[in-house]
Scaffold this motif. Structure first.
Motif, PDB file in Angstrom:
ATOM      1  N   GLY A   9       5.755  -4.072  13.348  1.00  0.00           N
ATOM      2  CA  GLY A   9       4.409  -4.135  13.922  1.00  0.00           C
ATOM      3  C   GLY A   9       3.402  -3.473  13.000  1.00  0.00           C
ATOM      4  O   GLY A   9       3.381  -2.252  12.853  1.00  0.00           O
ATOM      5  N   ALA A  10       2.565  -4.281  12.355  1.00  0.00           N
ATOM      6  CA  ALA A  10       1.567  -3.759  11.415  1.00  0.00           C
ATOM      7  C   ALA A  10       0.327  -3.284  12.164  1.00  0.00           C
ATOM      8  O   ALA A  10       0.007  -3.794  13.236  1.00  0.00           O
ATOM      9  N   PRO A  11      -0.394  -2.307  11.633  1.00  0.00           N
ATOM     10  CA  PRO A  11      -1.601  -1.811  12.309  1.00  0.00           C
ATOM     11  C   PRO A  11      -2.671  -2.885  12.403  1.00  0.00           C
ATOM     12  O   PRO A  11      -2.777  -3.751  11.533  1.00  0.00           O
ATOM     13  N   LEU A  12      -3.477  -2.828  13.462  1.00  0.00           N
ATOM     14  CA  LEU A  12      -4.567  -3.787  13.623  1.00  0.00           C
ATOM     15  C   LEU A  12      -5.710  -3.476  12.669  1.00  0.00           C
ATOM     16  O   LEU A  12      -6.458  -4.368  12.272  1.00  0.00           O
ATOM     17  N   GLY A  13      -5.834  -2.208  12.308  1.00  0.00           N
ATOM     18  CA  GLY A  13      -6.913  -1.835  11.404  1.00  0.00           C
ATOM     19  C   GLY A  13      -6.807  -0.421  10.881  1.00  0.00           C
ATOM     20  O   GLY A  13      -7.324  -0.102   9.811  1.00  0.00           O
ATOM     21  N   GLN A  14      -6.117   0.441  11.618  1.00  0.00           N
ATOM     22  CA  GLN A  14      -6.011   1.841  11.234  1.00  0.00           C
ATOM     23  C   GLN A  14      -4.602   2.157  10.731  1.00  0.00           C
ATOM     24  O   GLN A  14      -3.645   2.145  11.505  1.00  0.00           O
ATOM     25  N   PRO A  15      -4.429   2.437   9.444  1.00  0.00           N
ATOM     26  CA  PRO A  15      -3.094   2.766   8.917  1.00  0.00           C
ATOM     27  C   PRO A  15      -2.438   3.932   9.648  1.00  0.00           C
ATOM     28  O   PRO A  15      -1.210   3.988   9.743  1.00  0.00           O
ATOM     29  N   GLY A  16      -3.248   4.838  10.182  1.00  0.00           N
ATOM     30  CA  GLY A  16      -2.702   5.990  10.883  1.00  0.00           C
ATOM     31  C   GLY A  16      -1.935   5.634  12.145  1.00  0.00           C
ATOM     32  O   GLY A  16      -1.206   6.469  12.699  1.00  0.00           O
ATOM     33  N   ASP A  17      -2.086   4.377  12.617  1.00  0.00           N
ATOM     34  CA  ASP A  17      -1.339   3.951  13.798  1.00  0.00           C
ATOM     35  C   ASP A  17       0.127   3.682  13.487  1.00  0.00           C
ATOM     36  O   ASP A  17       0.939   3.520  14.403  1.00  0.00           O
ATOM     37  N   GLU A  24       9.631   4.075   6.890  1.00  0.00           N
ATOM     38  CA  GLU A  24      11.016   4.076   6.427  1.00  0.00           C
ATOM     39  C   GLU A  24      11.524   2.655   6.211  1.00  0.00           C
ATOM     40  O   GLU A  24      12.209   2.369   5.223  1.00  0.00           O
ATOM     41  N   ALA A  25      11.170   1.754   7.141  1.00  0.00           N
ATOM     42  CA  ALA A  25      11.612   0.367   7.015  1.00  0.00           C
ATOM     43  C   ALA A  25      11.015  -0.294   5.781  1.00  0.00           C
ATOM     44  O   ALA A  25      11.698  -1.055   5.077  1.00  0.00           O
ATOM     45  N   MET A  26       9.760  -0.008   5.485  1.00  0.00           N
ATOM     46  CA  MET A  26       9.124  -0.580   4.298  1.00  0.00           C
ATOM     47  C   MET A  26       9.781  -0.067   3.028  1.00  0.00           C
ATOM     48  O   MET A  26       9.983  -0.821   2.066  1.00  0.00           O
ATOM     49  N   ALA A  27      10.121   1.211   3.018  1.00  0.00           N
ATOM     50  CA  ALA A  27      10.702   1.818   1.818  1.00  0.00           C
ATOM     51  C   ALA A  27      12.146   1.376   1.585  1.00  0.00           C
ATOM     52  O   ALA A  27      12.591   1.291   0.435  1.00  0.00           O
ATOM     53  N   SER A  28      12.876   1.078   2.654  1.00  0.00           N
ATOM     54  CA  SER A  28      14.308   0.815   2.510  1.00  0.00           C
ATOM     55  C   SER A  28      14.700  -0.650   2.564  1.00  0.00           C
ATOM     56  O   SER A  28      15.841  -1.003   2.225  1.00  0.00           O
ATOM     57  N   GLU A  35       2.986 -11.810   5.114  1.00  0.00           N
ATOM     58  CA  GLU A  35       1.974 -12.862   5.206  1.00  0.00           C
ATOM     59  C   GLU A  35       1.022 -12.812   4.024  1.00  0.00           C
ATOM     60  O   GLU A  35       0.601 -13.845   3.506  1.00  0.00           O
ATOM     61  N   ASP A  36       0.677 -11.610   3.573  1.00  0.00           N
ATOM     62  CA  ASP A  36      -0.280 -11.454   2.482  1.00  0.00           C
ATOM     63  C   ASP A  36       0.164 -10.277   1.613  1.00  0.00           C
ATOM     64  O   ASP A  36       0.183  -9.132   2.082  1.00  0.00           O
ATOM     65  N   THR A  37       0.513 -10.540   0.365  1.00  0.00           N
ATOM     66  CA  THR A  37       1.006  -9.475  -0.517  1.00  0.00           C
ATOM     67  C   THR A  37      -0.065  -8.430  -0.816  1.00  0.00           C
ATOM     68  O   THR A  37       0.238  -7.250  -0.986  1.00  0.00           O
ATOM     69  N   ARG A  38      -1.318  -8.859  -0.852  1.00  0.00           N
ATOM     70  CA  ARG A  38      -2.396  -7.896  -1.123  1.00  0.00           C
ATOM     71  C   ARG A  38      -2.505  -6.882   0.006  1.00  0.00           C
ATOM     72  O   ARG A  38      -2.694  -5.693  -0.233  1.00  0.00           O
ATOM     73  N   ARG A  39      -2.386  -7.353   1.230  1.00  0.00           N
ATOM     74  CA  ARG A  39      -2.443  -6.436   2.370  1.00  0.00           C
ATOM     75  C   ARG A  39      -1.238  -5.503   2.374  1.00  0.00           C
ATOM     76  O   ARG A  39      -1.345  -4.347   2.778  1.00  0.00           O
ATOM     77  N   ALA A  45      -0.222   1.658  -0.087  1.00  0.00           N
ATOM     78  CA  ALA A  45      -1.014   2.704  -0.736  1.00  0.00           C
ATOM     79  C   ALA A  45      -1.598   3.658   0.299  1.00  0.00           C
ATOM     80  O   ALA A  45      -1.595   4.881   0.111  1.00  0.00           O
ATOM     81  N   ASP A  46      -2.088   3.101   1.414  1.00  0.00           N
ATOM     82  CA  ASP A  46      -2.662   3.942   2.474  1.00  0.00           C
ATOM     83  C   ASP A  46      -1.616   4.865   3.092  1.00  0.00           C
ATOM     84  O   ASP A  46      -1.920   5.999   3.482  1.00  0.00           O
ATOM     85  N   LEU A  47      -0.381   4.375   3.173  1.00  0.00           N
ATOM     86  CA  LEU A  47       0.689   5.146   3.807  1.00  0.00           C
ATOM     87  C   LEU A  47       1.465   6.020   2.831  1.00  0.00           C
ATOM     88  O   LEU A  47       2.284   6.843   3.241  1.00  0.00           O
TER      89      LEU A  47
END
Length: 284
Positions: A9-17, A24-28, A35-39, A45-47
């Protein structure tokens, strides 16, 4: 050995969510289907997340062509993390086809729960939340949109829709035509973001507001139909059917829409139409 598919579940707009589990899932993850590699890179980077997995694009135009490769990776033991631009994958976003394919292949499917524009908008709308239905994006074409809304006119549950900002004014006008100008609704714009705005009120008021132009991601919440059946004269019923036909509906669909909206028997509406045409009531 099989891997597993993880829906993130990606944030709607706030990375802090984002919670620690998604980080951990992104890193491992062995493979990140996004959907979009730029996002993805912006979110990482934000996290402050560094990922080493292979990145694969997974959007609407390539969704089917990516399935064989992702299933091969999953069958080989890889953990595949699916991320869309915002919210939960497969909810009006890419993902459903991959979920179904993985289940049919006997591959475990799990999730790292996160924000959803559907439930977020519902919660802040101020409308009843005990029962609701999600209708996704409204049709782009006016006639199809009006027909769909007419079919929902008698829906008792609170309804949630996604809509494009440049079609919002027309969609609200069509909703007012189908549900009545006084039906309560809420337009939720840019949820959780810097310029978040929630507009609540009768559909007629929201139509006037949207006519000035609206920007951003839009989630529309509309109250369900009241329980009291509408009482109309035969002439008024015939006029309702005529209005539906003028909007592009067939006679059959127009009668059905009025039946749903008023709660009256189909025969009553049909006879009113026939009487208005100067004929004798004969079943269609």
């Amino acid at each position: 050995m099989t891997g597993r598919l993880v829906l993130g579940g990606a944030p709607l707009g706030q990375p802090g969510d984002v919670g620690p589990r998604l980080r951990e899932a992104m890193a491992s993850a062995d493979v990140l289907a996004v959907e979009d590699t730029r996002r993805l890179h912006r979110l990482a980077a934000d996290l402050g997340v560094t990922f080493t997995g292979r990145i694969v694009t997974f959007h609407e135009s390539v969704e089917l062509s990516r399935l064989p490769g992702l299933l091969e990776a999953l069958s080989g033991g890889a953990t595949v993390l699916l991320l869309t631009d915002a919210g939960m994958p497969s909810v009006s976003d890419p993902g459903y086809t991959l979920v179904r394919a993985a289940i049919e292949a006997g591959i475990p499917v799990t999730s790292v729960p996160g924000p959803s524009a559907v439930t977020t908008a519902l919660a802040v709308s101020g409308l009843p939340v005990d029962r609701f239905c999600f209708e996704g994006f409204l049709p782009r074409k006016g006639g199809e949109r009006r027909s769909l809304l007419a079919s929902l006119a008698g829906e008792r549950r609170t309804m949630v829709f996604f809509e494009s900002p440049h079609r919002l004014a027309d969609a609200l006008a069509d909703a007012a035509g189908a549900f009545g100008a006084g039906r309560e609704a809420a337009v939720c714009r840019e949820l959780t973001k810097t310029y978040e705005e929630i507009r609540r009120g009768p559909l007629a008021e929201l139509v006037e507001w949207a006519a000035e132009g609206v920007r951003g991601e839009i989630t529309l919440v509309v109250a369900g139909a009241p329980e009291v059946a509408v009482e109309l004269s035969a002439a008024e019923l015939a006029a309702e059917v005529a209005a539906e036909e003028a909007a592009g509906a067939t006679r059959k669909d127009a009668i059905r829409a009025v039946v749903v909206r008023t709660g009256l028997p189909r025969r009553t509406v049909y006879d009113a139409v026939v009487a208005a045409k100067g004929g004798s009531p004969v079943e269609a």
